[in-house]
Design an enzyme around this catalytic site. Structure first.
Site, PDB file in Angstrom:
ATOM      1  N   ASP A  19       0.725  -1.157  -0.008  1.00 26.79           N
ATOM      2  CA  ASP A  19       0.046  -0.084   0.013  1.00 26.79           C
ATOM      3  C   ASP A  19       0.900   1.302   0.136  1.00 26.79           C
ATOM      4  O   ASP A  19       2.158   0.910   0.343  1.00 26.79           O
ATOM      5  CB  ASP A  19      -0.906   0.054   1.420  1.00 26.79           C
ATOM      6  CG  ASP A  19      -1.766   1.260   1.557  1.00 26.79           C
ATOM      7  OD1 ASP A  19      -2.237   1.849   0.463  1.00 26.79           O
ATOM      8  OD2 ASP A  19      -1.860   1.548   2.628  1.00 26.79           O
ATOM      9  N   ASP A  21       0.057   5.136   0.957  1.00 25.83           N
ATOM     10  CA  ASP A  21      -0.299   6.138   1.944  1.00 25.83           C
ATOM     11  C   ASP A  21      -0.314   5.370   3.568  1.00 25.83           C
ATOM     12  O   ASP A  21      -1.188   4.618   3.765  1.00 25.83           O
ATOM     13  CB  ASP A  21      -1.509   6.889   1.649  1.00 25.83           C
ATOM     14  CG  ASP A  21      -1.251   7.769   0.616  1.00 25.83           C
ATOM     15  OD1 ASP A  21      -0.290   7.860   0.266  1.00 25.83           O
ATOM     16  OD2 ASP A  21      -2.339   8.152  -0.081  1.00 25.83           O
ATOM     17  N   ARG A  28      -2.453  11.444   5.224  1.00 23.08           N
ATOM     18  CA  ARG A  28      -3.208  12.481   6.115  1.00 23.08           C
ATOM     19  C   ARG A  28      -4.816  12.304   5.770  1.00 23.08           C
ATOM     20  O   ARG A  28      -5.047  11.820   4.942  1.00 23.08           O
ATOM     21  CB  ARG A  28      -2.938  13.920   5.289  1.00 23.08           C
ATOM     22  CG  ARG A  28      -1.453  14.267   4.946  1.00 23.08           C
ATOM     23  CD  ARG A  28      -1.480  15.250   3.803  1.00 23.08           C
ATOM     24  NE  ARG A  28      -2.370  16.364   4.082  1.00 23.08           N
ATOM     25  CZ  ARG A  28      -1.942  17.613   4.648  1.00 23.08           C
ATOM     26  NH1 ARG A  28      -0.795  17.797   4.945  1.00 23.08           N
ATOM     27  NH2 ARG A  28      -2.994  18.589   4.725  1.00 23.08           N
ATOM     28  N   ASN A  63      -5.195   2.766  -3.167  1.00 23.18           N
ATOM     29  CA  ASN A  63      -6.606   3.371  -3.399  1.00 23.18           C
ATOM     30  C   ASN A  63      -5.968   4.982  -3.578  1.00 23.18           C
ATOM     31  O   ASN A  63      -5.671   5.607  -2.568  1.00 23.18           O
ATOM     32  CB  ASN A  63      -7.463   3.231  -2.421  1.00 23.18           C
ATOM     33  CG  ASN A  63      -8.130   1.962  -2.443  1.00 23.18           C
ATOM     34  OD1 ASN A  63      -8.152   1.381  -3.643  1.00 23.18           O
ATOM     35  ND2 ASN A  63      -9.186   1.438  -1.456  1.00 23.18           N
ATOM     36  N   HIS A 103     -10.993   5.827  -8.157  1.00 26.07           N
ATOM     37  CA  HIS A 103     -12.631   5.805  -8.025  1.00 26.07           C
ATOM     38  C   HIS A 103     -12.940   6.449  -6.463  1.00 26.07           C
ATOM     39  O   HIS A 103     -12.284   5.715  -5.658  1.00 26.07           O
ATOM     40  CB  HIS A 103     -13.176   4.612  -8.525  1.00 26.07           C
ATOM     41  CG  HIS A 103     -12.874   4.373 -10.130  1.00 26.07           C
ATOM     42  ND1 HIS A 103     -12.055   3.055 -10.202  1.00 26.07           N
ATOM     43  CD2 HIS A 103     -12.890   4.945 -11.170  1.00 26.07           C
ATOM     44  CE1 HIS A 103     -11.817   3.110 -11.530  1.00 26.07           C
ATOM     45  NE2 HIS A 103     -12.463   4.119 -11.986  1.00 26.07           N
ATOM     46  N   CYS A 111     -11.973  -2.071  -9.209  1.00 29.69           N
ATOM     47  CA  CYS A 111     -10.506  -2.055  -8.654  1.00 29.69           C
ATOM     48  C   CYS A 111     -10.619  -1.684  -7.119  1.00 29.69           C
ATOM     49  O   CYS A 111      -9.318  -1.907  -6.511  1.00 29.69           O
ATOM     50  CB  CYS A 111      -9.721  -1.266  -9.600  1.00 29.69           C
ATOM     51  SG  CYS A 111     -10.229   0.316 -10.185  1.00 29.69           S
ATOM     52  N   ASP A 138      -1.934  -0.714   5.961  1.00 30.53           N
ATOM     53  CA  ASP A 138      -2.112  -0.246   7.107  1.00 30.53           C
ATOM     54  C   ASP A 138      -3.645  -0.265   7.693  1.00 30.53           C
ATOM     55  O   ASP A 138      -3.918   0.326   8.448  1.00 30.53           O
ATOM     56  CB  ASP A 138      -1.315   1.084   7.446  1.00 30.53           C
ATOM     57  CG  ASP A 138      -1.958   2.047   6.499  1.00 30.53           C
ATOM     58  OD1 ASP A 138      -2.602   2.007   5.481  1.00 30.53           O
ATOM     59  OD2 ASP A 138      -1.949   3.295   7.088  1.00 30.53           O
TER      60      ASP A 138
HETATM   61 MG   LIG Z   1      -2.790   3.189   3.639  1.00 26.33          MG
HETATM   62 ZN   LIG Z   2     -11.500   1.643  -8.965  1.00 22.82          ZN
END
Ligand SMILES: [Mg+2]
Ligand SMILES: [Zn+2]
Length: 187
Positions: A19, A21, A28, A63, A103, A111, A138
């Site tokens: 992942d 972030d 954040r 994401n 998205h 996804c 996380d």
């Molecule tokens: Mg994350």
């Molecule tokens: Zn997506």
């Protein structure tokens, strides 16, 4: 799904999915929106160096709904992506591929994690099976995505998210990415 594939076919026997972030850089609550808000964890950069030295290929699975929420401009997103690739290389690491979902949840795309689609895409690109590819994230949805894909999931719990310690957590839990990768590959 936005996919960035590194040059040539990955030349590794083992792969790990990360992942972004909260794992590689500080997250954040209002999204990481531009280069000015992209702050790397030092241990993560060290982890990339360790992984490259041990011939473990790395791919990002992230994401980024801030894009379709209109909070992250495409150019800023691309700049951040390029900075992650460049900074990791400066530190002696390497990223083989990156897969992003732009998205919003209400778009009901295929996804967005916890869907396993991006994890599958990453494994297909690498020519490896999910069962032998760790996924470090996380958030609970990362662990759900790992379970949905059949990847062993490894959860990071960085200091800022200590309050979630009271939740029932069944996955292995590490405070830093470096400690997680040392535990997986350090023997
Ligand atoms: Mg994350
Ligand atoms: Zn997506």
């Amino acid at each position: 799904m936005l996919a960035w594939l590194g040059s040539a076919k990955p030349q590794y026997d083992r792969f790990i999915l990360l992942d972004r972030d909260g794992v590689i850089n500080v997250n954040r609550p209002d999204y990481v929106k531009s280069l000015a808000e992209l702050h790397f964890y030092e241990d993560a950069l060290e982890a990339f160096r360790f992984l490259e030295k041990n011939r473990v290929g790395v791919m990002i699975v992230s994401n980024q709904s801030g894009i379709n929420r209109g909070l992250i401009a495409r150019d800023d997103f691309l700049q951040m992506h390029e900075e992650v690739i460049a900074r990791v290389e400066q530190c002696g690491g390497r990223i083989q591929g990156a897969f992003y979902c732009p998205h919003r949840p209400d778009e009901k795309c295929r996804c967005r994690k916890p869907s396993p689609d991006m994890l599958f895409a990453a494994c297909r690109f690498a020519g490896t099976g999910p069962g032998r590819t760790f996924f470090v994230g996380d958030s609970p949805s990362d662990m759900e995505a790992a379970a949905n894909a059949g990847c062993p999931g490894v959860r990071l719990l960085r200091v800022a998210s200590k309050e979630t310690l009271s939740l029932p957590i069944s996955e292995p839990l590490f405070p830093t990415l470096l400690q997680a990768v040392l535990s997986i590959y350090g023997k």
